[in-house]
Design a protein around this motif. Sequence first.
Motif, mmCIF file in Angstrom:
data_model
loop_
_atom_site.group_PDB
_atom_site.id
_atom_site.type_symbol
_atom_site.label_atom_id
_atom_site.label_comp_id
_atom_site.label_asym_id
_atom_site.label_seq_id
_atom_site.Cartn_x
_atom_site.Cartn_y
_atom_site.Cartn_z
ATOM 1 N N VAL A 42 -66.857 81.039 23.504
ATOM 2 C CA VAL A 42 -66.319 79.845 24.297
ATOM 3 C C VAL A 42 -67.213 78.710 24.448
ATOM 4 C CG1 VAL A 42 -65.813 79.273 26.672
ATOM 5 C CG2 VAL A 42 -65.015 81.541 25.853
ATOM 6 N N LEU A 43 -68.497 79.082 24.181
ATOM 7 C CA LEU A 43 -69.494 77.850 24.367
ATOM 8 C C LEU A 43 -69.826 77.411 23.150
ATOM 9 C CD1 LEU A 43 -71.414 79.259 27.653
ATOM 10 C CD2 LEU A 43 -70.113 77.097 27.520
ATOM 11 N N ALA A 44 -69.250 77.741 22.113
ATOM 12 C CA ALA A 44 -70.256 77.588 20.809
ATOM 13 C C ALA A 44 -69.966 76.261 20.291
ATOM 14 C CB ALA A 44 -69.240 78.447 19.793
ATOM 15 N N HIS A 45 -68.931 75.485 20.605
ATOM 16 C CA HIS A 45 -68.871 74.037 20.321
ATOM 17 C C HIS A 45 -68.698 73.174 21.627
ATOM 18 C CE1 HIS A 45 -68.953 75.109 16.295
ATOM 19 N NE2 HIS A 45 -68.076 76.062 16.578
ATOM 20 N N ARG A 46 -69.467 72.240 21.586
ATOM 21 C CA ARG A 46 -69.279 71.138 22.808
ATOM 22 C C ARG A 46 -68.578 69.980 22.384
ATOM 23 N NH1 ARG A 46 -72.079 66.995 25.461
ATOM 24 N NH2 ARG A 46 -71.181 66.492 27.592
ATOM 25 N N ALA A 47 -67.325 69.590 23.108
ATOM 26 C CA ALA A 47 -66.716 68.319 22.959
ATOM 27 C C ALA A 47 -67.708 67.201 23.660
ATOM 28 C CB ALA A 47 -65.427 68.316 23.109
ATOM 29 N N ASP A 48 -67.678 66.125 23.293
ATOM 30 C CA ASP A 48 -68.271 64.969 23.953
ATOM 31 C C ASP A 48 -67.695 64.775 25.355
ATOM 32 O OD1 ASP A 48 -69.995 64.429 21.936
ATOM 33 O OD2 ASP A 48 -68.847 62.432 21.292
ATOM 34 N N ALA A 49 -68.820 64.641 26.117
ATOM 35 C CA ALA A 49 -68.338 64.472 27.643
ATOM 36 C C ALA A 49 -67.785 65.579 28.406
ATOM 37 C CB ALA A 49 -67.425 63.139 27.741
ATOM 38 N N ARG A 50 -67.695 66.734 27.757
ATOM 39 C CA ARG A 50 -67.355 68.062 28.311
ATOM 40 C C ARG A 50 -68.371 68.396 29.322
ATOM 41 N NH1 ARG A 50 -63.852 73.003 26.059
ATOM 42 N NH2 ARG A 50 -62.561 73.118 27.839
ATOM 43 N N ARG A 51 -67.907 69.099 30.462
ATOM 44 C CA ARG A 51 -68.786 69.679 31.214
ATOM 45 C C ARG A 51 -68.311 71.179 31.588
ATOM 46 N NH1 ARG A 51 -72.402 66.565 34.413
ATOM 47 N NH2 ARG A 51 -72.254 64.353 34.143
ATOM 48 N N ALA A 65 -75.936 81.267 25.746
ATOM 49 C CA ALA A 65 -74.812 80.641 24.851
ATOM 50 C C ALA A 65 -74.571 79.157 24.998
ATOM 51 C CB ALA A 65 -73.504 81.306 25.355
ATOM 52 N N ALA A 66 -74.857 78.734 26.182
ATOM 53 C CA ALA A 66 -74.704 77.048 26.157
ATOM 54 C C ALA A 66 -75.680 76.241 25.271
ATOM 55 C CB ALA A 66 -74.662 76.758 27.743
ATOM 56 N N SER A 67 -76.997 77.067 25.402
ATOM 57 C CA SER A 67 -78.088 76.250 24.814
ATOM 58 C C SER A 67 -77.988 76.425 23.377
ATOM 59 C CB SER A 67 -79.326 76.815 25.394
ATOM 60 O OG SER A 67 -80.319 77.224 24.545
ATOM 61 N N GLU A 68 -77.534 77.471 22.927
ATOM 62 C CA GLU A 68 -77.222 77.753 21.814
ATOM 63 C C GLU A 68 -76.176 76.840 21.062
ATOM 64 O OE1 GLU A 68 -76.185 81.930 19.921
ATOM 65 O OE2 GLU A 68 -78.270 82.102 20.712
ATOM 66 N N GLY A 69 -75.132 76.731 21.850
ATOM 67 C CA GLY A 69 -73.825 75.750 21.572
ATOM 68 C C GLY A 69 -74.178 74.149 21.679
#
Lengths: 348, 320
Positions: free
Chosen positions: B181-190, B206-210
């Motif tokens: 779920v946290l693998a990829h972050r889209a811009d501006a997403r929280r 997981a967030a830090s890895e993503g």
Amino acid sequence: MFIGDAWYVAAWSDEVTAAAPFGRRICGQPIVLYRQPSGRPAALYDSCCHRGAPLSVGNITAQGLQCAYHGLVFGGDGHCVAIPGQDVIPKKAKVRSYPVVEKDQFIWIWMGEPSRADASLIVDYPFHEDKRWPHRHGVYHVASSYLILADNLMDLTHLAYVHPTNVGGEARPLIDAEMQVRPTDRGVFVKRWMANCPPPPTYRKCVELPERVDRWQEFEFVLPGTVLQWNGAVGTGLGAQDPSKREGGFSLRLLHCVTPETETTCHYFWSAAHGHQADDPEATERLCREITVALEEDKRIVEVQQNRVKETGDGWLVDIRSDVARVAMRRAVAKARETSGPLMAGPV
Amino acid sequence: MKETLHVRVAHKRREAEDIVGFDLVSPDGGRLPSFEAGAHIDVHVSEGLIRQYSLCNSTAETDRYQIAVLLDPASRGGSIAMHRAVREGDVLRISRPRNHFPLNGTTGRPLLLAGGIGVTPILCMAEQLAQARADFEMHYWTRSEAKTAFLHRIRSSTFAANVSVHFDDGPAEQHLSLQSVLAHRADARRAYICGPLGFLKAARDAASEGGWPDECVHFEYFKPHAEGGLTPGAFEVQIASTGAVFVVPPDKTVTQVLAENSVEVPVSCEQGVCGTCITRVLSGAPDHRDLVLTPEERARNDQFTPCCSRSSSPRLVLDL
């Protein structure tokens, strides 16, 4: 131990001429600085590869920098280009050259692995070329480590005790100032705000101010040793917390660039620019007289401090509340030391 | 904390196995102070026993506060009292709602992640986003369907399509890891994350890895809280190397208590300026009161300054 991957101020532009080379020790390394016939500055390890004589006592010729002992000539890249009496120039005939960039009236030198020298990392300081901010500048040799001097710049309650008769003024507002400390990518930003207090003596000498003013002090420390400072005051209640409402009072920008010479000595490059009375050259002189008195007060205290700390070490010293910004600066330096590549030391 | 009010327990009902829900209303039937998604209240369960619970109803409702309480098998007072002693019609003292876990805007398709009973503030956020007609994505992990609170409410809501529920004991195709779920972050997403400490720790990793920046990932520590014994403001510290546990009362610092018990931590400024005493935290959530750590360092909760900082969780395990 110095941070290798960093741009340090090596000299003011006006210190480096095409007339003669000059030597300055930077981060423990003897460096010769000179201006090539093209006008571009160059920095080499200050020792000839033949018999080791300092190149800083040599001469600038059309071919390059000529050693004063047996006449070997070096190019800006450190390679020997001429040896009197022979045609062969051995591959080993060279000295270390350091990347330099001239910007904002400074010569900046990169002390790390040359391939990592990225000029975009150099601090921007457009005020030296801005007519709205007339300035004076200089350099002091200070017998303290560059960090002890940076400590002084990041701890602003010392103004109450070291500079009460000029830039400091009354102690209480300086001690009680509202302070915000914010870490940045390459250092720390500190904002101090002193509302409704009397203006310090220097401010009064330079401009007319009401009895009560609001004072701001903004400091940004940028690795390895630069502090950009903006101080000033306007009548109280005029909203000077907003930078667009800081006209009509006293406004001073100081730039401090501290370059280590040895572990316990440094070069202190400074400039003082004023944003008030920009069209009056006498205003610049007046301000500069005040500022140099304050800078010499700093030099005096940090030099005796360094002398004592040399004897005792600093492990036993106790931080107090006014050290928050200073500690943030020291942490940024410690982190940079850990992650930085090595300093390029030695003649080759 | 001083501003308390009284509420009447209008309804108490079973939400799932070991989870009861409460509707709290004003005794005179009037309006209650308003709240934002992510807010919690202190409930004075009995004398000296205060517990925090997140509000889980819609912020549009002005006449009730809804909370849900998990029966903690290790309970030494709080959740047992809420489950067994508190009855419909009882009047409870509570604080006004406070919010340490606010939504930062409704744009960028917020990611809401709940573990177990941590669903309470997350559900409130989902309600608020749905009302604002904002798009969002919610994941809810539980042990089993029987232990899943608010399942019916979620499935019959207008935002049911935005929510995926994952049962640990369910079929493999509905399993989903925090990592994916946290693998990829889209811009501006929280991301907004609430659950037990282990869940939060896994989510943080997981967030830090993503590649999520710290400031875009918001955590609420759903507290399996200082059950029993401890007075408000007190907490326990455990020394990882020896297992010894000491209680830190409200009027003493961690370093004072450690020194009294011959555990030496070097200290200098005694007010969180110098960083000399910085100590690694292996579990628990410190309540940072220092002036030396950066906001990112504080958010990681893996170190603190025992000379002045305290704890938001009942116990801190220190790497000493």
